[in-house]
Write an enzyme that holds these catalytic residues in place. Sequence first.
Site, PDB file in Angstrom:
ATOM      1  N   CYS A 315      65.221  43.863  25.000  1.00  0.00           N
ATOM      2  CA  CYS A 315      65.107  44.850  23.930  1.00  0.00           C
ATOM      3  C   CYS A 315      65.952  46.090  24.241  1.00  0.00           C
ATOM      4  CB  CYS A 315      63.639  45.190  23.687  1.00  0.00           C
ATOM      5  SG  CYS A 315      63.318  45.819  22.025  1.00  0.00           S
ATOM      6  N   HIS A 399      61.102  40.145  22.453  1.00  0.00           N
ATOM      7  CA  HIS A 399      60.134  40.166  23.539  1.00  0.00           C
ATOM      8  C   HIS A 399      59.711  38.751  23.916  1.00  0.00           C
ATOM      9  CE1 HIS A 399      58.740  44.562  22.570  1.00  0.00           C
ATOM     10  NE2 HIS A 399      60.039  44.447  22.725  1.00  0.00           N
ATOM     11  N   GLU A 401      57.881  37.671  26.310  1.00  0.00           N
ATOM     12  CA  GLU A 401      56.505  37.527  26.800  1.00  0.00           C
ATOM     13  C   GLU A 401      55.532  37.341  25.639  1.00  0.00           C
ATOM     14  OE1 GLU A 401      56.069  41.337  25.055  1.00  0.00           O
ATOM     15  OE2 GLU A 401      57.727  40.383  26.087  1.00  0.00           O
TER      16      GLU A 401
END
Length: 427
Positions: A315, A399, A401
Amino acid sequence: MACRAMDFAVAIPLGICSPQKRDVKLFRVKCSVVSLTENAAVSGSGGRPWKVSDARLVLEDGTIWKAKSFGAAGTQVGEVVFNTSLTGYQEILTDPSYAGQFVLMTNPHIGNTGVNFDDQESSQCFLGGLVIRSLSISTSSWRCVETLGDYLSKRNIMGIYDVDTRAITRRLREDGSLIGVLSTEESKSDNQLLEMARSWDIVGVDLISGVSCQAPYEWVDKTGNDWEFNTNGRPGETFKVVAYDFGIKHNILRRLASYGCKITVVPSTWPASETLKLQPDGILFSNGPGDPSAVPYAVDTVKELIGQVPIFGICMGHQLLGQALGGKTYKMKFGHHGGNHPVRNIKNGQVEISSQNHNYAVDPASLPDGIEVTHINLNDESCAGLAFPSKNIMSLQYHPEASPGPHDSDPVFGEFVDMMRRVKANA
């Protein structure tokens, strides 16, 4: 009537076994009853059995949206963005990348699972305010420890509801992100609030310094066994990773730890020379809020570390890498915020559903030769990932995760580990 809270225990039969052996599961439903006396004082109506509008959202385009308040009271200014996630409002509240912004949830029903302390992505809330259509009057999750309104009140975060979020979202899609002011203060006129909105700007503001840690620390927690969804291909060895905290989310650190990384988290201003003294196997540049052009010190740090050890940017880290490699970044019309963005992985041709939260993007046409675009956002074909194989660099705009989900992009952590292992073996 004083405010009251009602607490019900509800029995749910499980299975279809005989009555003598049938299991019963209890869960708790909490409801808050609104005070008629309080509403009468607010509305002057002599006692309405519902809350009346006591807040305003004033946008820089001159539109005024009346609403009902929850959470903290006062006046706050921020950039209004919409998030299309259906779940995970607590992860959104605690994502440092939302600093300086009001988050409007397009999913109309928010608050029905309450809040718990396991789903936080950082130790506090960083966003300026929460804008929703319908605030749930009850919480029905067994993990709930308090209501959304109480959670926001304790953290001094404003929220409004009973506002037409669909109409505001369409306005943002047409006109782009807008600066807005949330206020519960009757003493401030609409014109005063409008002037506040038009005199504030998020572009060029360093928001990273306000969300980064102040001193290095070690991170050791892995993804809990109850939540671990990918146990294949875990390496036996350990890799030392230095993670720059530009607003890092806890689940990024948990995923790295689960893939065999020993992590030292350092502040955004941590010198590159001090990082190299730690002799890391790899470096992570994390997610974070705001304009990458507003943090030239971070770009300089990235430049110094390129080519030294394998690097993974997420990001904001992806955007800082883009600038450090000679490329340009630009502000998007209304950004990408949600847990349902399709991305094509050019390397294998697969489409991943991703979690995204950013208002800036890297212009791939501005990048020098040798840098590859590895991922493309299928909604607008913006750059969603880069690689510079000769310098052992990889990055994603979104992202991977993805807590609370989706998990399509989780294998990228394994790719980072593989890159560190390869470089370490050839050293």
